[in-house]
Scaffold this active site. Structure first.
Site, mmCIF file in Angstrom:
data_model
loop_
_atom_site.group_PDB
_atom_site.id
_atom_site.type_symbol
_atom_site.label_atom_id
_atom_site.label_comp_id
_atom_site.label_asym_id
_atom_site.label_seq_id
_atom_site.Cartn_x
_atom_site.Cartn_y
_atom_site.Cartn_z
ATOM 1 N N ASP A 88 58.480 -28.020 -44.076
ATOM 2 C CA ASP A 88 59.406 -27.083 -44.570
ATOM 3 C C ASP A 88 61.010 -27.447 -44.206
ATOM 4 O O ASP A 88 61.098 -28.268 -43.644
ATOM 5 C CB ASP A 88 59.090 -25.637 -44.064
ATOM 6 C CG ASP A 88 59.493 -25.436 -42.465
ATOM 7 O OD1 ASP A 88 59.155 -26.471 -41.673
ATOM 8 O OD2 ASP A 88 60.252 -24.544 -42.152
ATOM 9 N N ASP A 149 65.696 -32.968 -42.960
ATOM 10 C CA ASP A 149 65.126 -32.137 -41.822
ATOM 11 C C ASP A 149 63.912 -31.308 -42.363
ATOM 12 O O ASP A 149 64.387 -30.137 -43.025
ATOM 13 C CB ASP A 149 66.010 -31.287 -41.180
ATOM 14 C CG ASP A 149 65.734 -30.402 -40.331
ATOM 15 O OD1 ASP A 149 64.677 -30.692 -39.724
ATOM 16 O OD2 ASP A 149 66.286 -29.202 -39.805
ATOM 17 N N GLU A 183 58.469 -24.080 -39.319
ATOM 18 C CA GLU A 183 59.067 -24.714 -38.111
ATOM 19 C C GLU A 183 60.660 -23.935 -38.483
ATOM 20 O O GLU A 183 60.953 -23.674 -37.360
ATOM 21 C CB GLU A 183 59.194 -26.147 -38.111
ATOM 22 C CG GLU A 183 59.922 -26.615 -36.697
ATOM 23 C CD GLU A 183 61.416 -26.800 -36.809
ATOM 24 O OE1 GLU A 183 62.158 -27.175 -35.728
ATOM 25 O OE2 GLU A 183 62.046 -26.577 -37.892
ATOM 26 N N GLU A 184 61.394 -23.927 -39.525
ATOM 27 C CA GLU A 184 62.588 -23.509 -39.542
ATOM 28 C C GLU A 184 62.927 -22.179 -39.358
ATOM 29 O O GLU A 184 63.913 -21.699 -39.227
ATOM 30 C CB GLU A 184 63.295 -23.990 -41.100
ATOM 31 C CG GLU A 184 63.398 -25.436 -41.212
ATOM 32 C CD GLU A 184 64.487 -26.049 -40.354
ATOM 33 O OE1 GLU A 184 65.160 -25.548 -39.727
ATOM 34 O OE2 GLU A 184 64.473 -27.217 -40.780
ATOM 35 N N ASP A 205 61.922 -35.327 -35.157
ATOM 36 C CA ASP A 205 62.566 -34.255 -35.966
ATOM 37 C C ASP A 205 63.931 -34.361 -35.368
ATOM 38 O O ASP A 205 64.738 -33.372 -35.300
ATOM 39 C CB ASP A 205 61.978 -32.959 -35.439
ATOM 40 C CG ASP A 205 62.500 -31.924 -36.087
ATOM 41 O OD1 ASP A 205 63.081 -32.113 -37.372
ATOM 42 O OD2 ASP A 205 62.281 -30.547 -36.288
ATOM 43 N N HIS A 387 70.786 -28.882 -42.669
ATOM 44 C CA HIS A 387 70.917 -27.505 -43.159
ATOM 45 C C HIS A 387 72.107 -27.037 -44.112
ATOM 46 O O HIS A 387 72.659 -26.075 -44.069
ATOM 47 C CB HIS A 387 71.209 -26.472 -41.945
ATOM 48 C CG HIS A 387 69.933 -26.352 -41.333
ATOM 49 N ND1 HIS A 387 69.523 -25.328 -40.274
ATOM 50 C CD2 HIS A 387 68.835 -27.166 -41.062
ATOM 51 C CE1 HIS A 387 68.220 -25.430 -39.972
ATOM 52 N NE2 HIS A 387 67.829 -26.689 -40.055
#
Length: 416
Positions: A88, A149, A183-184, A205, A387
């Site tokens: 994700d 990411d 995960e986010e 990661d 992000h």
């Protein structure tokens, strides 16, 4: 160091996979209750399951709960380990319609974006760009994040598996693969099948090449619901209680020196991630972060004190505060398993780069896995400015991360 034909294969393979994976939209949704929180995460998970089968892995499973598991068989005398990455991407930026751009032979200058001419990327934004002059830099086109990411980590793991298939002379033991979703939004390992996990795990990661993260934030997510009283604004005197204004007053009461943009290094913070609603009802979502859980509990108490004060100032205003402990600092667990961290350090050094031990100002799936008894340090994946629409990654970083995985497999021999 690996042979030239191996590194050339890695360079082509990892870039091809990374570009392909980034074009599948997999944004997670913090408001959803399903797992995974967005259906298209299953699209990438399904593709990975197919590709794992094509690479000859065994026990491939695409779980309806948003996981893909697989096993790469190897030499029985080696110590088994696991590799993990999440599919994700962050809901902080648009993830639909990603157009990756290859900036070949980067000259050190300012990078512009065709989908947003006002957006620029330079060494002022990220000084580390200067370390990759002459390299190929990958960004998105300006309208979306890139998705390094953690699709960089996904591509690196898949490429390493392709390397082991293509070059059988590279020795390894049994490697368990697990790709996660959500995960986010802090739910990456919710519902994970621990029977598929070996004792030692590594997430791919992290950021800058050479980084090895063995400590992370303790994290609390807070939801504050403001219940007001709506009435026609022309006749609101003495009657209206505006929930939006109450929510705004709450945000303004948070300590200004404890925001993400005013903190660094080992400082903790309050982060207002969302504010929404109407004059009847408004919601503030808040992230509380620190490396020490006790200090986060103090921040949670500060939230409650502010809301009580607002209720006293506005009779009739009702505020509800709920929270969830999202993950905890993995340092204490990893200190009990120094051999896991040591193997990762040696593998990074074997790839020809210097190790940077680092504390994550954030978290990974490994944060929660450590709490579950699975020591899981985080190895760099190479992406920067996560992000954001300025997110980027260098081709050499993608390549080096794959090399680290290959060396990590060798380092899990009994002799090492």
């Amino acid at each position: 160091m690996l042979q030239h034909d191996v590194t050339e294969f890695i360079k082509k393979e990892v870039l091809s996979r990374f570009i392909r994976y980034t074009q599948i939209a997999t944004t997670s949704d913090p408001t959803a209750t399903s797992k995974p929180s967005s259906a298209r995460q299953h699209e990438l998970l399904g593709l990975l399951a197919t590709e794992l089968g094509e690479l000859g892995l065994e026990n491939v499973e695409h779980s309806p709960h948003g996981f893909v598991y697989a096993t790469l068989r190897g030499m029985e005398e080696f110590i088994p380990f696991g590799l993990m990455a999440h599919v994700d991407t962050s809901p902080d930026q648009l993830g639909e319609g990603v157009r990756p751009l290859l900036r070949e032979r980067y000259d050190g200058g300012v990078l512009t974006f065709p989908d947003d001419p006002s957006l620029i990327l330079s060494t002022n934004d990220c000084p580390q760009l200067a370390d990759f002059i002459g390299d190929t830099i990958v960004t998105a086109s300006g309208a979306t994040l890139l998705g390094a990411d953690d699709k960089a980590g996904v591509a690196e793991i898949m490429t390493a598996l392709a390397v082991f298939t293509r070059f059988p002379q590279l020795v390894h033991g049994r490697i368990e693969i697990c790709f996660t979703s959500d995960e986010e939004v802090g739910r990456g390992v919710d519902g994970i099948d621990t029977s598929r996990l070996p004792a030692h795990l590594y997430t791919m990661d992290g950021g800058y090449p050479g980084e090895l993260e063995t400590e992370c934030f303790d994290a609390i997510g807070v939801t504050i619901e403001f219940h007001g009283s709506g009435v026609h604004p022309g006749y609101a005197f003495g009657k209206m209680i505006n929930a939006i204004l109450a929510a705004s007053s709450f945000v303004q009461a948070l300590p200004p020196n404890e925001r993400p943009e005013t903190t660094s290094n080992r400082d903790g913070f309050f982060h207002v991630s969302e504010i929404s609603g109407s004059n009847e009802r408004a919601t503030v979502r808040l992230l509380i972060r620190d490396f020490v859980h006790a200090r986060n509990l103090e921040r949670l108490q500060k939230v409650r004190e502010i809301t009580l004060q607002l209720e006293r100032q506005s009779p009739g205003l009702r505020i509800e505060v709920s929270h969830v402990h999202q993950y905890e600092n993995m340092k204490a667990v990893l200190e009990r398993y120094p051999e896991v961290v040591a193997r990762a350090k040696h593998a990074i050094e074997d790839s020809g780069i210097r190790v940077h031990l680092k504390a994550i100002r954030g978290g990974t799936d490994g944060s929660r896995l450590c709490a579950m008894g699975y020591p899981t340090p985080n190895i760099f994946a190479g992406g920067m400015l996560f992000h954001s629409r300025k997110e980027w990654i260098a081709l050499s970083a993608l390549t080096k991360a794959v090399e680290v995985i290959v060396h990590l497999a060798r380092r899990h021999s009994i002799e090492n």
